[in-house]
Motif scaffolding. Structure first.
Motif, mmCIF file in Angstrom:
data_model
loop_
_atom_site.group_PDB
_atom_site.id
_atom_site.type_symbol
_atom_site.label_atom_id
_atom_site.label_comp_id
_atom_site.label_asym_id
_atom_site.label_seq_id
_atom_site.Cartn_x
_atom_site.Cartn_y
_atom_site.Cartn_z
ATOM 1 N N ILE A 116 -4.997 -9.750 -7.037
ATOM 2 C CA ILE A 116 -5.864 -10.910 -7.149
ATOM 3 C C ILE A 116 -5.415 -11.976 -6.148
ATOM 4 C CG2 ILE A 116 -4.500 -12.026 -8.981
ATOM 5 C CD1 ILE A 116 -7.195 -12.891 -10.231
ATOM 6 N N HIS A 117 -6.383 -12.692 -5.561
ATOM 7 C CA HIS A 117 -6.105 -13.701 -4.539
ATOM 8 C C HIS A 117 -5.310 -13.099 -3.379
ATOM 9 C CE1 HIS A 117 -6.289 -16.588 -8.208
ATOM 10 N NE2 HIS A 117 -7.492 -16.466 -7.666
ATOM 11 N N TYR A 118 -5.718 -11.906 -2.949
ATOM 12 C CA TYR A 118 -4.933 -11.164 -1.967
ATOM 13 C C TYR A 118 -4.788 -11.928 -0.653
ATOM 14 C CZ TYR A 118 -3.144 -7.267 0.787
ATOM 15 O OH TYR A 118 -2.371 -6.456 1.587
ATOM 16 N N ASP A 119 -5.832 -12.594 -0.208
ATOM 17 C CA ASP A 119 -5.745 -13.306 1.060
ATOM 18 C C ASP A 119 -4.670 -14.379 1.031
ATOM 19 O OD1 ASP A 119 -7.709 -11.796 2.255
ATOM 20 O OD2 ASP A 119 -9.331 -13.237 1.867
ATOM 21 N N GLN A 120 -4.419 -14.941 -0.155
ATOM 22 C CA GLN A 120 -3.415 -16.005 -0.263
ATOM 23 C C GLN A 120 -1.994 -15.463 -0.446
ATOM 24 O OE1 GLN A 120 -6.468 -16.204 -2.117
ATOM 25 N NE2 GLN A 120 -7.191 -17.416 -0.365
ATOM 26 N N LYS A 122 -0.983 -12.046 0.528
ATOM 27 C CA LYS A 122 -0.665 -10.825 1.269
ATOM 28 C C LYS A 122 0.492 -11.008 2.258
ATOM 29 C CE LYS A 122 -4.345 -11.540 4.732
ATOM 30 N NZ LYS A 122 -5.614 -10.973 5.268
ATOM 31 N N GLU A 123 0.644 -12.208 2.836
ATOM 32 C CA GLU A 123 1.743 -12.404 3.791
ATOM 33 C C GLU A 123 3.094 -12.393 3.090
ATOM 34 O OE1 GLU A 123 1.539 -12.325 7.032
ATOM 35 O OE2 GLU A 123 -0.606 -11.948 6.789
ATOM 36 N N ALA A 124 3.133 -12.822 1.857
ATOM 37 C CA ALA A 124 4.385 -12.777 1.091
ATOM 38 C C ALA A 124 4.648 -11.383 0.558
ATOM 39 C CB ALA A 124 4.328 -13.779 -0.056
ATOM 40 N N LEU A 125 3.573 -10.671 0.182
ATOM 41 C CA LEU A 125 3.720 -9.373 -0.460
ATOM 42 C C LEU A 125 3.905 -8.239 0.539
ATOM 43 C CD1 LEU A 125 3.707 -8.004 -3.247
ATOM 44 C CD2 LEU A 125 1.212 -7.846 -3.070
ATOM 45 N N TYR A 126 3.063 -8.226 1.582
ATOM 46 C CA TYR A 126 3.111 -7.157 2.590
ATOM 47 C C TYR A 126 3.021 -7.759 3.995
ATOM 48 C CZ TYR A 126 2.052 -4.182 -1.425
ATOM 49 O OH TYR A 126 2.090 -3.547 -2.645
ATOM 50 N N PRO A 127 4.080 -8.463 4.440
ATOM 51 C CA PRO A 127 4.005 -9.175 5.719
ATOM 52 C C PRO A 127 3.759 -8.281 6.922
ATOM 53 C CG PRO A 127 6.264 -9.090 4.893
ATOM 54 C CD PRO A 127 5.389 -8.623 3.782
ATOM 55 N N ALA A 128 4.173 -7.014 6.846
ATOM 56 C CA ALA A 128 4.024 -6.126 8.008
ATOM 57 C C ALA A 128 2.921 -5.093 7.838
ATOM 58 C CB ALA A 128 5.349 -5.419 8.293
ATOM 59 N N SER A 129 2.353 -4.997 6.631
ATOM 60 C CA SER A 129 1.399 -3.909 6.393
ATOM 61 C C SER A 129 0.196 -4.332 5.560
ATOM 62 C CB SER A 129 2.108 -2.747 5.687
ATOM 63 O OG SER A 129 2.635 -3.163 4.431
ATOM 64 N N ALA A 130 -0.092 -5.633 5.520
ATOM 65 C CA ALA A 130 -1.141 -6.144 4.636
ATOM 66 C C ALA A 130 -2.488 -5.474 4.868
ATOM 67 C CB ALA A 130 -1.276 -7.655 4.796
ATOM 68 N N GLU A 131 -2.829 -5.223 6.118
ATOM 69 C CA GLU A 131 -4.147 -4.656 6.414
ATOM 70 C C GLU A 131 -4.169 -3.144 6.278
ATOM 71 O OE1 GLU A 131 -6.372 -6.883 6.600
ATOM 72 O OE2 GLU A 131 -4.844 -8.458 6.690
ATOM 73 N N ALA A 132 -3.012 -2.513 6.180
ATOM 74 C CA ALA A 132 -2.953 -1.050 6.125
ATOM 75 C C ALA A 132 -2.773 -0.508 4.709
ATOM 76 C CB ALA A 132 -1.810 -0.545 7.008
ATOM 77 N N GLU A 133 -2.465 -1.378 3.744
ATOM 78 C CA GLU A 133 -2.190 -0.916 2.391
ATOM 79 C C GLU A 133 -3.436 -0.295 1.745
ATOM 80 O OE1 GLU A 133 0.657 -0.808 0.709
ATOM 81 O OE2 GLU A 133 1.804 -1.716 2.345
ATOM 82 N N ASP A 134 -3.227 0.798 1.021
ATOM 83 C CA ASP A 134 -4.295 1.467 0.285
ATOM 84 C C ASP A 134 -4.213 1.065 -1.179
ATOM 85 O OD1 ASP A 134 -6.109 3.155 -0.918
ATOM 86 O OD2 ASP A 134 -4.868 4.945 -0.727
ATOM 87 N N PHE A 135 -5.241 0.385 -1.667
ATOM 88 C CA PHE A 135 -5.238 -0.082 -3.051
ATOM 89 C C PHE A 135 -6.180 0.728 -3.938
ATOM 90 C CE2 PHE A 135 -4.175 -4.126 -0.718
ATOM 91 C CZ PHE A 135 -2.829 -4.107 -1.050
ATOM 92 N N GLY A 136 -6.598 1.887 -3.473
ATOM 93 C CA GLY A 136 -7.515 2.705 -4.239
ATOM 94 C C GLY A 136 -6.808 3.649 -5.195
ATOM 95 N N TYR A 137 -7.560 4.647 -5.667
ATOM 96 C CA TYR A 137 -7.019 5.599 -6.625
ATOM 97 C C TYR A 137 -5.858 6.403 -6.043
ATOM 98 C CZ TYR A 137 -11.317 4.776 -9.316
ATOM 99 O OH TYR A 137 -12.334 4.212 -10.037
ATOM 100 N N GLY A 138 -5.802 6.532 -4.720
ATOM 101 C CA GLY A 138 -4.707 7.280 -4.108
ATOM 102 C C GLY A 138 -3.347 6.703 -4.431
ATOM 103 N N ARG A 139 -3.284 5.382 -4.601
ATOM 104 C CA ARG A 139 -2.015 4.737 -4.953
ATOM 105 C C ARG A 139 -1.585 5.141 -6.359
ATOM 106 N NH1 ARG A 139 -0.498 0.310 -1.897
ATOM 107 N NH2 ARG A 139 1.360 -0.839 -2.596
ATOM 108 N N VAL A 140 -2.544 5.253 -7.268
ATOM 109 C CA VAL A 140 -2.247 5.713 -8.622
ATOM 110 C C VAL A 140 -1.794 7.168 -8.592
ATOM 111 C CG1 VAL A 140 -3.117 5.941 -10.979
ATOM 112 C CG2 VAL A 140 -4.048 4.157 -9.480
ATOM 113 N N ARG A 141 -2.467 7.969 -7.780
ATOM 114 C CA ARG A 141 -2.109 9.389 -7.687
ATOM 115 C C ARG A 141 -0.684 9.562 -7.175
ATOM 116 N NH1 ARG A 141 -3.068 13.453 -10.574
ATOM 117 N NH2 ARG A 141 -0.820 13.739 -10.357
#
Length: 354
Positions: A116-120, A122-141
């Motif tokens: 939630i509020h990813y744009d705000q 993402k730099e703290a959470l994934y500073p080097a990979s924010a645009e490449a992270e997969d947040f779909g069902y594949g992450r659960v798998r």
């Protein structure tokens, strides 16, 4: 009163674990005390919510690790961990560790989607990979694979005095069957069933068909049926319902007034779908246990399940939660046909059917 299609088999509750930022230890201690109370009252399961960058539980796995050492029977669940905030490999290690510490009582619930509020954040959470992270069902798998014991590396064996495994350690063999997906859409229900997960439903669904009647219970029931149609275990696949339920049997006049005010303030959002996702909320159920039981017996979603994790309201006082849980265990459970409801000595231990 309409008859239930399934007898209620497991009675649980869900708490958000709010705290005062000036005194966070007290709030966390209150949550642990509520879980201990739930075990004494004979509940089958206690679940905690997950709240990042809020004044609620940000680390439910850590809280449940503490709860595992203060309880002996009650199942401990997360509802739910949003995997967008997590590394699946590291989370698999944490879950397996707590499951071992608890003696096989952990029930991890997870969900897909971006934080939630990813744009705000993402730099703290994934500073080097924010645009490449997969947040779909594949992450659960990925998480499921690691929990099930799939290799996480192509290296194992001895290196000097160190011994390395290629799978997550510790490995808890029964944990994979206790993985839950929190979903409110047909797509989520379908996917969770195909993966052989358990399904957590809540007081929110997606009203995906704009031409269909706005009937929360019917929508939820359809999702549950779709889940079981796709699940390897079919009709036996586990589903838990998590409506907000507030029995007032032993409440004071002041409590009853506050409970009614709380539910009335939230009722308008149940009249129509909210936001672009068309989220439809269920009304909170407030009243005597007999009144609530009658409404639940007539609820199409409830009639599809034999497990519940009734949600405690967000902002109530500790003494309110004590009253609500006591009434659920001693009055509502029996009214719903729960065998030996409210009598801990008559309830199965979690290990008998996990």
């Amino acid at each position: 009163m309409a008859s239930m299609s399934r007898p209620l088999r497991k009675l649980g509750f869900l708490t958000i674990g709010l705290f005062d930022p000036a005194e966070p230890a007290r709030g966390h201690a209150d949550t642990l005390e509520i879980i201990e109370l739930g075990e004494r009252l004979g509940f089958d399961s206690a679940w905690v919510r997950h709240r990042h960058l809020q004044y609620g539980i940000s680390s439910p796995v850590a809280v449940l690790a503490a709860a595992s050492q203060r309880t002996r029977r009650i199942e401990l669940g997360t509802a739910v961990i949003p995997l967008g905030w997590e590394n699946p490999l590291r989370l698999a290690e944490d879950l397996a560790t707590v499951d071992v510490l608890s003696g096989g009582r952990l029930n991890p619930g997870v969900s897909a989607g971006p934080p939630i509020h990813y744009d705000q954040v993402k730099e703290a959470l994934y500073p080097a990979s924010a645009e490449a992270e997969d947040f779909g069902y594949g992450r659960v798998r990925r998480l499921l694979d690691f929990v099930e014991g799939e290799p996480a590396t192509n290296f194992k064996g001895a290196e000097g005095f160190e011994e390395y495994s290629d799978v997550v350690q510790p490995h808890s063999p029964g944990l994979a069957r206790r993985m839950w997906y929190g979903g409110g859409s047909l797509a989520s229900a379908r996917w969770a069933g195909e993966q052989g997960m358990n399904l957590l439903t809540s007081s929110v669904v997606k009203a995906e068909d704009p031409d269909a009647p706005l009937d929360f219970a019917a929508i939820q029931a359809a999702q549950i049926r779709e889940f079981r149609a796709r699940h390897p275990e079919g009709a036996a696949a586990r589903v838990s319902q998590g409506l907000v339920v507030i029995p007032t049997d032993s409440a004071t006049a002041g409590q009853r007034a506050r409970y009614a005010e709380f539910a009335a303030a939230r009722l308008p959002r149940t009249a129509s779908p909210q936001g672009p996702a068309r989220l439809l909320f269920a009304p909170d159920l407030v009243g005597t246990s007999e009144e609530i039981a009658e409404r639940l017996h007539a609820h199409a979603g409830f009639r599809e399940v034999d497990e519940v994790a009734f949600a405690l309201p967000f902002t109530f006082r500790h003494e309110d939660y004590v009253q609500i849980l006591t009434d659920i265990a001693t009055k509502l459970g029996p009214a719903l046909g729960r065998p030996d409801g409210g009598h801990p000595s008559g309830w199965k231990s979690s290990g008998e059917d996990t």
